[in-house]
Structures are given as C-alpha cells and as structure tokens.
Design a protein around this motif. Structure first.
Motif, mmCIF file in Angstrom:
data_model
loop_
_atom_site.group_PDB
_atom_site.id
_atom_site.type_symbol
_atom_site.label_atom_id
_atom_site.label_comp_id
_atom_site.label_asym_id
_atom_site.label_seq_id
_atom_site.Cartn_x
_atom_site.Cartn_y
_atom_site.Cartn_z
ATOM 1 N N GLY A 92 0.961 -1.396 0.292
ATOM 2 C CA GLY A 92 -0.259 0.111 0.061
ATOM 3 C C GLY A 92 0.675 1.560 0.027
ATOM 4 O O GLY A 92 0.335 2.185 -1.020
ATOM 5 N N VAL A 93 1.891 1.694 0.579
ATOM 6 C CA VAL A 93 2.658 2.520 1.216
ATOM 7 C C VAL A 93 3.437 2.563 -0.101
ATOM 8 O O VAL A 93 3.546 3.887 -0.392
ATOM 9 C CB VAL A 93 3.440 2.480 2.718
ATOM 10 C CG1 VAL A 93 4.311 3.508 2.261
ATOM 11 C CG2 VAL A 93 3.089 2.769 3.614
ATOM 12 N N ARG A 94 3.863 1.181 -0.678
ATOM 13 C CA ARG A 94 4.945 2.301 -1.919
ATOM 14 C C ARG A 94 3.823 2.142 -2.955
ATOM 15 O O ARG A 94 4.777 2.775 -4.263
ATOM 16 C CB ARG A 94 6.130 0.608 -2.436
ATOM 17 C CG ARG A 94 4.866 -0.621 -2.484
ATOM 18 C CD ARG A 94 6.401 -1.875 -2.905
ATOM 19 N NE ARG A 94 5.703 -3.058 -3.352
ATOM 20 C CZ ARG A 94 5.942 -3.487 -4.631
ATOM 21 N NH1 ARG A 94 6.871 -2.404 -5.590
ATOM 22 N NH2 ARG A 94 5.611 -4.075 -5.846
ATOM 23 N N PHE A 95 2.967 2.092 -3.482
ATOM 24 C CA PHE A 95 2.495 2.116 -4.360
ATOM 25 C C PHE A 95 2.104 3.616 -4.500
ATOM 26 O O PHE A 95 1.312 4.144 -5.091
ATOM 27 C CB PHE A 95 0.887 1.379 -4.719
ATOM 28 C CG PHE A 95 1.098 -0.523 -5.261
ATOM 29 C CD1 PHE A 95 1.081 -0.417 -7.360
ATOM 30 C CD2 PHE A 95 1.874 -1.061 -5.114
ATOM 31 C CE1 PHE A 95 1.128 -0.991 -7.605
ATOM 32 C CE2 PHE A 95 2.583 -2.567 -5.559
ATOM 33 C CZ PHE A 95 1.977 -2.398 -6.540
ATOM 34 N N LEU A 96 1.564 4.049 -3.463
ATOM 35 C CA LEU A 96 1.141 5.508 -2.375
ATOM 36 C C LEU A 96 1.947 6.569 -2.640
ATOM 37 O O LEU A 96 2.366 7.581 -3.943
ATOM 38 C CB LEU A 96 0.970 5.555 -1.303
ATOM 39 C CG LEU A 96 -0.631 4.655 -1.177
ATOM 40 C CD1 LEU A 96 -1.569 5.224 0.030
ATOM 41 C CD2 LEU A 96 -1.886 5.418 -1.965
ATOM 42 N N ILE A 97 3.632 6.145 -2.774
ATOM 43 C CA ILE A 97 4.343 6.882 -2.854
ATOM 44 C C ILE A 97 4.794 6.630 -4.631
ATOM 45 O O ILE A 97 4.597 7.951 -5.337
ATOM 46 C CB ILE A 97 5.937 5.820 -2.425
ATOM 47 C CG1 ILE A 97 5.420 6.241 -1.217
ATOM 48 C CG2 ILE A 97 7.284 6.728 -3.572
ATOM 49 C CD1 ILE A 97 7.310 5.722 -0.499
ATOM 50 N N GLY A 98 4.599 5.240 -5.636
ATOM 51 C CA GLY A 98 3.913 5.229 -6.822
ATOM 52 C C GLY A 98 3.635 6.169 -7.491
ATOM 53 O O GLY A 98 4.172 7.071 -8.592
ATOM 54 N N ALA A 99 2.696 6.217 -7.296
ATOM 55 C CA ALA A 99 1.330 7.438 -7.332
ATOM 56 C C ALA A 99 1.280 9.101 -7.496
ATOM 57 O O ALA A 99 1.692 9.754 -8.206
ATOM 58 C CB ALA A 99 0.020 7.305 -6.536
ATOM 59 N N GLY A 131 9.176 1.887 -3.935
ATOM 60 C CA GLY A 131 8.045 2.522 -4.515
ATOM 61 C C GLY A 131 7.999 4.222 -5.476
ATOM 62 O O GLY A 131 7.624 3.814 -6.355
ATOM 63 N N VAL A 132 9.711 4.709 -5.288
ATOM 64 C CA VAL A 132 9.804 5.294 -6.263
ATOM 65 C C VAL A 132 10.194 4.317 -7.451
ATOM 66 O O VAL A 132 9.824 5.025 -8.928
ATOM 67 C CB VAL A 132 11.715 6.232 -6.430
ATOM 68 C CG1 VAL A 132 11.937 7.094 -7.068
ATOM 69 C CG2 VAL A 132 11.111 7.278 -5.091
ATOM 70 N N LEU A 133 11.196 3.719 -8.112
ATOM 71 C CA LEU A 133 11.945 2.927 -8.761
ATOM 72 C C LEU A 133 11.231 1.622 -9.685
ATOM 73 O O LEU A 133 10.793 1.702 -10.762
ATOM 74 C CB LEU A 133 13.177 2.496 -8.660
ATOM 75 C CG LEU A 133 14.313 3.683 -8.780
ATOM 76 C CD1 LEU A 133 15.205 2.356 -7.885
ATOM 77 C CD2 LEU A 133 14.494 4.124 -9.557
ATOM 78 N N SER A 134 10.483 0.921 -8.913
ATOM 79 C CA SER A 134 9.484 0.247 -9.075
ATOM 80 C C SER A 134 8.118 0.068 -9.513
ATOM 81 O O SER A 134 7.562 -0.434 -10.528
ATOM 82 C CB SER A 134 9.945 -1.404 -7.105
ATOM 83 O OG SER A 134 8.904 -2.043 -8.274
#
Length: 305
Positions: free
Chosen positions: A38-45, A221-224
């Motif tokens: 959840g956190v990494r996908f929100l970072i990606g967003a 979150g940022v790269l992947s």
C-alpha cells in the motif's frame, strides 16, 4: 515508439523489478506485505502525479477529456493489481517460495491465450514456444523437483489470472485514452488505497516498522512502481501483450542476478539452465519478428528496384 524500442523499454522494466526483489526481501522483515504494498504504490502515485496533472491539462486543451468509462477502466486496472498482489501473498503463506515462484510464471502463457479468447488477437508463432520455454525456465530456476499442489499453490496460481488480464489490458486502454501517465497514476492510487485499507484490517500497522523499512519502501515505491510500472504502461502502447508478458518474466532472471551480486545467493546447475532458457525465450520473442520485418523490407526494396 517502434515495437523494438518498446520491447527494449520493457526489458529495462524487468531489470528494475528484478532489483526490487532485494529491497522487498529486506522490507518484509519490518512490515506486513499489504502495508508494504500500500505505501509503496501510494509513493509511486505521487512520483507520477506531476506528469499526470500535465497530461490532464493537455487532454483538456485538446478538447478530449476523459470519460466516466475511462475512470472505471483505470480503477479496474488498480483492482487487478491489488488482486494479483493479495492472492499471491495469501498463497505464499501456505506454500513454499519455490512453488510460488514457479506458479506465478503461469501468467506468461496465459496472456496470449486470453488475447486470443477475449480479443481475437493471434500472436506471432514465436510467442508460443517462448511462453512454454519461459514457464519451463522458471520451473528450473526455482530449483523445484516436484510440485505438490495444495491450497496455497492454488491461491498463487489464481493470482496469475488478474496479472495476465492486467498485462493484456493496460497497454490497450492507455493507448485508447492517449494518457499513459494518468492511467499509471490512477491505478497506483487505487492499488495503494485498497492495499492500505486491507492492511489496517488484517495486519499490525506500526510507525516503528515503517521507519525501519523506509529505504526499501522508498526504493520500490520510486523505482519499481513510480518509474518501472509507468514505463510498462508507456511501452505497452506499442508492444504486443504476449511479447510484454514474456519480456517482463525476465525479472526472475534479474532477481537471481541481483541476489547473486548483493546477497551472495548461488544458483545450482539446474537454475543456471533455467536462466539460460528464459533468456533465450526473451531474445526469441524480440528477434524473430525483427528478422521477419527486415526480410519483408528487403523483398520490397528488391521489387522496387
């Protein structure tokens, strides 16, 4: 962007995803899988958000704003991402990593089958042996000698269905909308919110755990997610879905390479054979259509002269 350029970009995506396995392995020591997701996908967003805003304004200036159907399709992609990740994680709790690694690769041959059944798309002949070879290579790379199917195995195998549908539809819908960054940002946000909501219900959520896993979460979150998943959306506007599934399966190869370089993991002879087989299949699906295109061009040039 040409089909070859798109395939090369997808290879880079697989490289980034493969490197992320190390960070994900480290991050799981401090937080639960749903919270991590959840956190990494929100970072990606948030990473893609500035590009999505610019694209939203561009679409508005061109007098072709997104319709309600577009919003539902973006949400659907986010739900598919969430289902794939959740089903896989549930299965991993009840099966071995070896079985899970092999069964996840079921989505590779599933994509051309679904493309044929749902969309009537006939894949290039090279896709079928390449898909079968990737599945066999993943089996060898996992080091499995026998596969006893249990409840956990069925969950992991089931996760291949939403992943396959996602690979099949993401490029198609992004190309129709002409807004890959909006699609990427939207699906990340949906996946992040749904995963985070599930984490608060099913997992212990502690601030100390998030702090301890800050670097792995930030990296993935940022790269992947932010960069690699967005590049997938862009590339799949120009790449065949079946090609994309095979090329993206190379993340298994890159994960093994990064595990060797950063974590001291070693592959058996069988695992190395599996790596070689998967690499050959990735090259097959990229080079065979290219050879055919070059031959056709050569024939047309000869006929025109």
């Amino acid at each position: 962007m040409s089909r070859i350029q798109a395939n090369l970009l997808l290879t880079l995506v697989a490289l980034v995803w493969g490197s992320a396995f190390v960070a994900q392995s480290q991050g799981m020591a401090d937080v639960g899988p749903l919270l991590f997701t959840g956190v990494r996908f929100l970072i990606g967003a948030f990473v893609v958000l500035p590009l999505a805003v610019l694209e939203w304004r561009r679409v508005g200036r061109q007098d072709r704003p997104l319709q309600r159907r577009d919003g539902w399709q973006i949400a659907g992609l986010g739900v598919l991402m969430t289902l794939g990740a959740a089903m896989q994680q549930i299965g991993i709790q009840y099966t071995s990593v070896t079985n899970a690694g092999f069964l996840t690769a079921v989505y590779v041959p599933l994509v051309p089958v679904l493309a044929w059944l749902l969309l009537g798309q006939i894949a290039h002949w090279s896709v079928w042996p390449a898909a079968a070879g990737c599945l066999a290579g993943a089996f060898l790379l996992s080091g499995a000698h026998e596969l006893n199917v249990g409840l956990g195995d069925l969950w992991v195998a089931g996760s291949a269905i939403p992943w396959a549908v996602h690979v099949l539809m993401v490029g198609r819908w992004a190309d129709r909308m002409g807004a890959p960054f909006l699609v990427a940002c939207g699906q990340f946000a949906v996946c992040g919110v749904l995963s985070l909501a599930a984490a608060f219900v099913m997992e212990p959520v502690r601030w100390a755990g998030l702090q301890a896993a800050a670097w792995p979460i930030a990296y993935t979150g940022v790269l992947s997610v932010g960069i690699a998943f967005t590049a997938q959306v862009v590339a799949q506007r120009y790449a065949h879905a079946a090609d994309a599934a095979i090329i993206l399966s190379a993340e298994t190869l890159f994960a093994a390479a990064f595990g060797y370089a950063l974590m001291g993991e070693r592959l058996s002879t069988t695992g190395l054979v599996g790596c070689g087989l998967m690499l050959a299949c990735v090259l097959l699906v990229q080079l065979v259509p290219l050879v055919g295109t070059l031959r056709r061009r050569q024939i047309l040039t000869t006929q025109s002269n």
